[in-house]
Design a protein around this motif. Structure first.
Motif, mmCIF file in Angstrom:
data_model
loop_
_atom_site.group_PDB
_atom_site.id
_atom_site.type_symbol
_atom_site.label_atom_id
_atom_site.label_comp_id
_atom_site.label_asym_id
_atom_site.label_seq_id
_atom_site.Cartn_x
_atom_site.Cartn_y
_atom_site.Cartn_z
ATOM 1 N N ASN A 1 0.850 -1.201 0.000
ATOM 2 C CA ASN A 1 0.000 0.000 0.000
ATOM 3 C C ASN A 1 0.882 1.247 0.000
ATOM 4 O O ASN A 1 2.108 1.145 0.064
ATOM 5 N N GLY A 2 0.234 2.391 -0.092
ATOM 6 C CA GLY A 2 0.979 3.642 -0.166
ATOM 7 C C GLY A 2 1.648 4.000 1.146
ATOM 8 O O GLY A 2 2.714 4.622 1.159
ATOM 9 N N THR A 3 1.018 3.629 2.262
ATOM 10 C CA THR A 3 1.613 3.921 3.571
ATOM 11 C C THR A 3 2.953 3.196 3.713
ATOM 12 O O THR A 3 3.940 3.785 4.190
ATOM 13 N N THR B 1 -3.361 16.831 5.244
ATOM 14 C CA THR B 1 -3.037 15.648 4.447
ATOM 15 C C THR B 1 -3.841 14.486 5.005
ATOM 16 O O THR B 1 -4.542 14.616 6.017
ATOM 17 N N PHE B 2 -3.742 13.334 4.325
ATOM 18 C CA PHE B 2 -4.354 12.099 4.802
ATOM 19 C C PHE B 2 -3.455 11.507 5.897
ATOM 20 O O PHE B 2 -2.245 11.714 5.910
ATOM 21 N N ALA C 1 -2.064 8.807 6.431
ATOM 22 C CA ALA C 1 -0.931 7.948 6.054
ATOM 23 C C ALA C 1 0.399 8.678 6.176
ATOM 24 O O ALA C 1 1.411 8.088 6.579
ATOM 25 N N MET D 1 2.818 17.081 -0.230
ATOM 26 C CA MET D 1 1.740 16.208 -0.715
ATOM 27 C C MET D 1 0.944 16.988 -1.759
ATOM 28 O O MET D 1 0.588 18.139 -1.518
ATOM 29 N N ASP E 1 5.122 12.754 -1.169
ATOM 30 C CA ASP E 1 3.907 11.946 -1.048
ATOM 31 C C ASP E 1 3.070 12.223 -2.293
ATOM 32 O O ASP E 1 2.272 13.159 -2.340
ATOM 33 N N ALA F 1 0.916 10.161 -3.561
ATOM 34 C CA ALA F 1 -0.137 9.139 -3.524
ATOM 35 C C ALA F 1 -1.358 9.530 -4.354
ATOM 36 O O ALA F 1 -2.021 8.671 -4.926
ATOM 37 N N GLU F 2 -1.647 10.834 -4.413
ATOM 38 C CA GLU F 2 -2.884 11.280 -5.063
ATOM 39 C C GLU F 2 -2.635 11.789 -6.477
ATOM 40 O O GLU F 2 -3.579 12.207 -7.149
ATOM 41 N N SER G 1 0.075 5.609 -4.335
ATOM 42 C CA SER G 1 -0.910 4.699 -3.747
ATOM 43 C C SER G 1 -1.860 4.202 -4.829
ATOM 44 O O SER G 1 -2.231 4.954 -5.734
ATOM 45 N N ASN H 1 -4.795 2.509 -3.805
ATOM 46 C CA ASN H 1 -5.970 2.143 -3.025
ATOM 47 C C ASN H 1 -7.211 2.197 -3.935
ATOM 48 O O ASN H 1 -7.173 2.780 -5.012
ATOM 49 N N LYS I 1 -8.282 5.604 -5.497
ATOM 50 C CA LYS I 1 -7.333 6.441 -6.232
ATOM 51 C C LYS I 1 -7.608 6.344 -7.740
ATOM 52 O O LYS I 1 -8.437 5.548 -8.174
ATOM 53 N N GLY J 1 -2.516 -1.058 -2.774
ATOM 54 C CA GLY J 1 -1.148 -1.119 -3.285
ATOM 55 C C GLY J 1 -0.472 0.227 -3.233
ATOM 56 O O GLY J 1 -1.106 1.243 -2.929
HETATM 57 C C1 LIG Z 1 -4.005 7.408 -0.334
HETATM 58 C C2 LIG Z 1 -2.920 8.173 0.324
HETATM 59 C C3 LIG Z 1 -1.791 7.539 0.872
HETATM 60 C C4 LIG Z 1 -1.581 6.055 0.888
HETATM 61 O O1 LIG Z 1 -2.659 5.378 1.365
HETATM 62 P P1 LIG Z 1 -2.743 3.763 1.327
HETATM 63 O O2 LIG Z 1 -4.187 3.539 1.628
HETATM 64 O O3 LIG Z 1 -1.828 3.255 2.360
HETATM 65 O O4 LIG Z 1 -2.372 3.296 -0.045
HETATM 66 C C5 LIG Z 1 -0.785 8.335 1.397
HETATM 67 N N1 LIG Z 1 -0.880 9.661 1.419
HETATM 68 C C6 LIG Z 1 -1.959 10.304 0.916
HETATM 69 C C7 LIG Z 1 -1.987 11.789 0.960
HETATM 70 C C8 LIG Z 1 -3.020 9.590 0.369
HETATM 71 O O5 LIG Z 1 -4.082 10.247 -0.116
#
Ligand SMILES: *Cc1c(COP(=O)(O)O)cnc(C)c1O
Length: 398
Positions: free
Chosen positions: A82-84, A108-109, A111, A170, A196, A198-199, A220, A222, A225, A232
């Motif tokens: 996953n992204g985390t 931010t999220f 993670a 991010m 980051d 991820a988005e 990420s 997820n 996304k 992932g």
């Molecule tokens: C989605 C996201 C992640 C990673 O999330 P996972 O659910 O672990 O894949 C990380 N940072 C941000 C800002 C995100 O939006």
């Protein structure tokens, strides 16, 4: 074209519901962001099942990593669970050590803050600005001038004595942060950039893909996304040695041997299974198509909201292309009660809408972490609402 025309609608929950319904072509229900499987997804997943290669090794992982590296314009991509997990390993490879501080936006999220904590480091929260929704770089620079100094080529927080090792920008909702200004700041303050991203798969700044700016970056995949592998992530880097270590650390640090199990350090079981990578390959083959429909949808939202006084759609910053992962309306003024009334009206109508994440510095486990003044982020939290953003919504509207 739009600014000169008088606005005919005032911002109320009803005018927002009407605007969203217009953009979506009268569609009655729409989730915030749905996955879309229209390509070779079933064929590739079936192939994994029929050949038995569903788990930790297989050709789709290699293929997915190659496709990602090419797309993001980097030397190496390493797929993760996953992204985390990708962020966690990215921080370790950037040299983050227990006791360090890591600068990151409070907007931010979760993670981002969790990954910093897994590395044994402390999040140090930073303010955000309303154009990119990302780090307010000039304000951060001034803040570091007050509290930090460069000593022996590292940045030290004079108040806590801790090393400020990294900064994690991010790209909020897919809109690129000003990475040029941030890189200059990071350079001057001897701070490593861990992106980051991820988005922001598919977003670019000055023609350069998001995820290619930092020493390391995380993606990420997820379910919500732009591209999903079920769950992932991926680590991106231009440094071949960091790439090699990323693979090693995410695969239990096992030393290559025909049969013996030898591990040369404490590693992580963070690899992406082949069956997830198969899904990802099929998704990436259709990324351009999904992105182009998201741009169409974004243009419709922007045009329709130009007629609403008191709110606009967040558009891609100048000099960048956003993947428009999540469409966002931004009210001119912070107004939590009005924001919540709009959220209620939209969700009552079956439209998936939500506020931004609760700011990290307000969550109990991060409340005691160091922070610069975050007035900008506090205002944004009361101004932003995400709207239905699935690419298929461009097919029903006008
Ligand atoms: C989605 C996201 C992640 C990673 O999330 P996972 O659910 O672990 O894949 C990380 N940072 C941000 C800002 C995100 O939006």
């Amino acid at each position: 074209m739009l600014s000169s025309a008088p606005k005919t609608n005032h911002l109320t929950p009803q005018t927002i519901v009407a605007a969203v319904r217009d953009v979506l072509g009268g569609v009655e229900r729409a989730a915030l962001h749905e996955p879309e499987f229209r390509g070779a997804e079933i064929a590739y997943v079936t192939d994994c099942i029929e050949t038995g290669w569903v788990s930790s090794v297989g050709s789709y992982v290699d293929r997915f990593e190659q496709m990602l590296a090419e797309l993001a314009g980097v030397e190496r991509a390493v797929a993760t669970v996953n992204g985390t997990a990708a962020l966690h390993i990215g921080l370790l490879l950037a040299g983050v050590e227990p006791g360090d501080e890591v600068l990151m936006p409070t907007l931010t999220f979760i993670a981002t803050a969790n990954a910093v904590s897994y590395a044994g480091a402390t999040p140090h929260f930073v303010d955000s600005e309303p154009v990119t929704l990302g780090i307010d770089v000039p304000a951060l620079d001034a803040y570091l001038g007050d509290i930090a100094e460069v000593r022996d080529d590292v940045c030290v927080n004079r108040k806590t004595g801790a090393v400020i090792r990294a900064v994690v920008p991010m790209h909020v909702f897919g809109h690129p942060t000003d990475m040029v200004a941030l890189a200059a700041l990071a350079d001057r303050w001897r701070i490593t950039v861990v992106e980051d991203a991820a988005e922001s798969l598919g977003s670019t700044l000055g023609g350069k893909p998001c995820g290619s700016f930092g020493k390391v970056a995380a993606l990420s995949f997820n379910g919500n996304k732009v591209v999903t592998t079920g769950g992932g992530g991926a680590i991106l880097t231009n440094d071949p040695e960091i790439g090699r270590l990323a693979k090693h650390l995410t695969t239990t640090a096992r030393v290559a041997h025909r049969w013996s199990f030898i591990h040369d350090r404490i590693g992580y079981n963070y690899r992406m299974p082949n069956i997830n990578a198969a899904l990802g390959c099929a998704q990436l083959e259709r990324l351009d198509d999904m992105l182009s429909r998201k741009r169409t949808l974004a243009a419709r939202y922007i045009a329709r909201f130009a007629d609403v006084a008191g709110a606009d759609i967040v558009a891609e910053p100048a000099g960048s292309q956003s993947n428009y992962w999540l469409m966002a309306m931004m009210m001119d003024e912070p107004d939590e009660a009005l924001r919540d009334a709009v959220l209620e009206a939209l969700n009552d109508q079956g439209y998936g809408a939500r506020p931004v994440w609760t700011l990290m510095h307000r969550l109990p486990m991060f409340a005691a972490c160091p922070s610069m003044p975050v007035e900008g982020a506090l205002a944004l939290e009361k101004r932003l609402i995400n709207l239905p953003s699935s690419p298929r919504l461009a097919e029903t509207g006008r």
